[in-house]
Each structure stands twice: as C-alpha cells, then as structure tokens.
Write an enzyme that holds these catalytic residues in place. Structure first.
Site, short mmCIF file in Angstrom:
data_model
loop_
_atom_site.label_atom_id
_atom_site.label_comp_id
_atom_site.label_asym_id
_atom_site.label_seq_id
_atom_site.Cartn_x
_atom_site.Cartn_y
_atom_site.Cartn_z
N LYS A 13 43.95 55.60 51.60
CA LYS A 13 43.75 56.86 50.99
C LYS A 13 42.04 57.20 51.13
CE LYS A 13 44.69 55.16 46.80
NZ LYS A 13 45.13 53.81 47.35
N ARG A 88 46.17 58.24 38.26
CA ARG A 88 46.94 56.93 38.53
C ARG A 88 47.98 56.70 37.51
NH1 ARG A 88 42.80 54.48 41.80
NH2 ARG A 88 43.02 52.18 42.41
N ARG A 127 39.15 43.84 53.94
CA ARG A 127 38.26 45.12 53.47
C ARG A 127 36.94 44.57 53.37
NH1 ARG A 127 40.15 49.85 49.51
NH2 ARG A 127 40.21 48.08 48.17
N ARG A 160 34.68 43.42 47.99
CA ARG A 160 35.12 43.91 46.64
C ARG A 160 35.42 42.79 45.80
NH1 ARG A 160 38.15 49.70 46.86
NH2 ARG A 160 39.02 48.61 45.05
N ARG A 171 46.68 44.09 40.85
CA ARG A 171 46.78 45.43 41.11
C ARG A 171 48.10 46.10 41.55
NH1 ARG A 171 41.70 45.70 44.97
NH2 ARG A 171 42.07 47.79 44.84
P1 ADP Z 1 42.65 52.66 49.83
O1 ADP Z 1 41.55 53.73 49.59
O2 ADP Z 1 43.89 53.30 49.82
O3 ADP Z 1 42.51 51.52 48.74
P2 ADP Z 1 41.23 52.19 52.16
O4 ADP Z 1 41.29 53.60 52.68
O5 ADP Z 1 40.10 51.47 51.59
O6 ADP Z 1 42.51 52.13 50.93
O7 ADP Z 1 41.88 51.12 53.40
C1 ADP Z 1 41.93 49.55 52.86
C2 ADP Z 1 41.50 48.84 54.17
O8 ADP Z 1 42.52 49.09 55.15
C3 ADP Z 1 40.15 49.24 54.66
O9 ADP Z 1 39.74 47.93 55.22
C4 ADP Z 1 40.41 49.92 55.94
O10 ADP Z 1 39.50 49.80 56.66
C5 ADP Z 1 41.89 49.51 56.43
N1 ADP Z 1 42.55 50.61 56.87
C6 ADP Z 1 42.69 51.73 56.20
N2 ADP Z 1 43.67 52.51 56.90
C7 ADP Z 1 44.15 51.85 57.89
C8 ADP Z 1 45.10 52.00 58.85
N3 ADP Z 1 45.74 52.89 59.11
N4 ADP Z 1 45.24 50.65 59.60
C9 ADP Z 1 44.62 49.73 59.67
N5 ADP Z 1 43.73 49.36 58.79
C10 ADP Z 1 43.37 50.50 57.76
P1 AMP Z 2 40.07 52.20 43.75
O1 AMP Z 2 38.82 52.08 44.43
O2 AMP Z 2 40.79 53.51 43.98
O3 AMP Z 2 41.05 50.90 44.34
O4 AMP Z 2 39.84 51.85 42.09
C1 AMP Z 2 39.08 50.41 41.78
C2 AMP Z 2 39.22 50.40 40.27
O5 AMP Z 2 38.78 51.51 39.72
C3 AMP Z 2 40.75 50.30 39.88
O6 AMP Z 2 41.60 49.03 39.93
C4 AMP Z 2 40.48 50.57 38.27
O7 AMP Z 2 39.92 49.72 37.46
C5 AMP Z 2 39.35 51.73 38.62
N1 AMP Z 2 39.99 53.00 38.66
C6 AMP Z 2 39.99 53.78 39.98
N2 AMP Z 2 40.63 55.04 39.57
C7 AMP Z 2 41.28 55.17 38.46
C8 AMP Z 2 42.06 55.90 37.51
N3 AMP Z 2 42.22 57.02 38.18
N4 AMP Z 2 42.27 55.54 36.34
C9 AMP Z 2 42.13 54.28 35.90
N5 AMP Z 2 41.31 53.49 36.56
C10 AMP Z 2 40.70 53.98 37.77
#
Ligand code: ADP
Ligand code: AMP
Length: 213
Positions: A13, A88, A127, A160, A171
């Site tokens: 995302k 969410r 990541r 992270r 999660r």
């Molecule tokens: P989200 O925001 O949904 O938690 P991220 O965009 O941060 O996910 O992506 C999670 C991890 O996967 C990051 O390390 C990113 O670089 C990697 N990633 C994102 N999209 C892809 C993909 N299509 N293929 C492989 N790795 C990906």
């Molecule tokens: P994310 O970066 O989207 O994976 O979010 C990291 C953390 O932030 C989550 O595990 C939650 O603790 C908090 N968080 C992010 N977005 C939300 C949301 N819409 N509602 C509640 N908690 C959130």
C-alpha cells in the site's frame, strides 16, 4: 482522485501510494507514518500511540479519526488524496464517509491489495525504512543503492519495531478480525477494486493505473 488503499500489512500500500501520489500530484496520507512521526516526537499522544504500535494493535478509532479529519481539512487535500492504511475498521470507514459527505467529496475508489500470508511474512521481515523520511525498501525486492542507506536523503535504514517476527502474527490477526470486514462494507457500496499485490512493484503499478483510469 480520492482513493483508499486497504490490504494486509506488507501488501504494498505504502509503496504504491507514494508512486500514485507523485504521479497524480495528490498527497499520500499514511496514518502509520503520522503515528510513527508522533511517536518520534515523544509528544504525550506519541507515547500513547507507541504502546499500540509496538504490539501491532490498532490505535483507538476516535484518535486516528481525529488525525485524519485534521489532515483532510488541509488545503492540499481539496483536489484529491490517497489514504494509505485508513480506514482500518468499520467505525473508521463510517466516520470517513461522514467527513467526506460533509465536504461533498465522495471517494472515487477503494483498492484492495491481495497477498498471501507467506508473502506478508517475507515482505515485513525484509522491510527496512528510512529513519528520516520513512521511505521503505526491501532487503531482497527493493534494495537501496548503498546497503543500509536511504537513496533519497542518506538516512539510516532500520527495521520497524512492529516488523519483527513476533509482532507480525498479531498484526495479521488484527487485520483478519478488524480490517477484513471492510471488504464487505466497500463491496456493498460498489467502489471496491481488487489488485493482485503478489506481482512485482512495476506490474502492480500498471494494474493500479488501469483500474483507476
Ligand atoms: P504496506 O504499506 O502495505 O504495509 P509496503 O508498501 O511498505 O507495504 O511494502 C512492504 C515491503 O514489501 C517493503 O519492504 C516494500 O519494499 C516491499 N514491496 C512492496 N511492494 C512489493 C512488490 N510488489 N513485490 C515485492 N516487494 C514489495
Ligand atoms: P502501518 O504503517 O499502516 O502498518 O501502521 C502501523 C501502525 O500504526 C499500526 O499497526 C497501528 O498501530 C497504527 N495505525 C495505522 N493506521 C491506523 C488506523 N487506521 N487505525 C488504527 N491504528 C492505525
């Protein structure tokens, strides 16, 4: 364009929201980034958020809704936005609907990024995020030019806290129990679109462009 990205953690995302935001010249609103920023600032609210975030739990709806309401009131959101990681929960989705109804700004689409659980684990455990700007890399799929250093601003890349293996399972559970009900919620409103998040980043980007065209 006013879009919402939903999907399990690690579905891509943030990666795709950043690309779309640059392409469409609209702000990327990541509630995760806003929350991490508050945690780094060590404000009273940040200290409260840290406890939830470290456990992989969701921050209470009313707190996160207030953050989003403030952000959506800013001038740069009046021509569109991509919401990444919000809503969410169903109550958050209802609150968003009320906020946008008041502004006469309905959502254009909600995008669901589908990935399997094994992919979630691979993505999150690999990541690495920049300490300064938050940009995400992956140790296998999206490497920085110089190991451990952000290409954009030279910041240090770290894992992270909530991407550690022991938090990932929690999660995923939170996603299934609290976020997955949004799929039926948005299906009913007819604006839900599906994207195969298993594909390579550039392929996901093209598929997204098609769905949003
Ligand atoms: P989200 O925001 O949904 O938690 P991220 O965009 O941060 O996910 O992506 C999670 C991890 O996967 C990051 O390390 C990113 O670089 C990697 N990633 C994102 N999209 C892809 C993909 N299509 N293929 C492989 N790795 C990906
Ligand atoms: P994310 O970066 O989207 O994976 O979010 C990291 C953390 O932030 C989550 O595990 C939650 O603790 C908090 N968080 C992010 N977005 C939300 C949301 N819409 N509602 C509640 N908690 C959130």
């Amino acid at each position: 364009m006013r879009v919402v990205f939903i999907g399990p953690p690690g579905a891509g995302k943030g990666t795709q929201a950043q690309r779309l935001a640059i392409h469409e010249r609209i702000p990327q609103i990541s509630t995760g980034d806003i929350i991490r920023h508050a945690i780094r600032s060590q404000s009273a609210l940040g200290k409260e958020f840290k406890d939830y975030s470290d456990r992989g739990a969701l921050v209470p709806d009313q707190l996160v809704v207030r953050l989003v309401a403030d952000r959506l009131a800013a001038a740069d959101c009046q021509h569109g936005f991509v919401l990444d990681g919000f809503p969410r929960t169903v109550p958050q989705a209802r609150a968003l609907e009320r906020l946008l109804d008041d502004k006469n700004m309905p959502l254009s689409a909600v995008i669901l990024f589908n990935i399997q659980e094994t992919t979630v684990i691979n993505r999150l455990s690999g990541r690495r995020s920049c300490e300064k700007c938050g940009h995400s890399y992956h140790i296998l799929y999206d490497k920085p030019q110089k190991e451990g250093i952000c290409d954009i601003d030279g910041g240090r890349l770290t894992q992270r806290h909530d991407d550690r293996e022991e938090v990932i399972a929690d999660r995923l559970k939170v996603y299934q129990e609290q976020t997955a009900p949004l799929i039926a919620y948005y299906q009913a409103s007819g604006i839900l679109k599906y994207i195969d998040g298993e594909k390579a980043q550039s392929e996901v980007e093209s598929a997204l462009a098609k769905v949003l065209a």
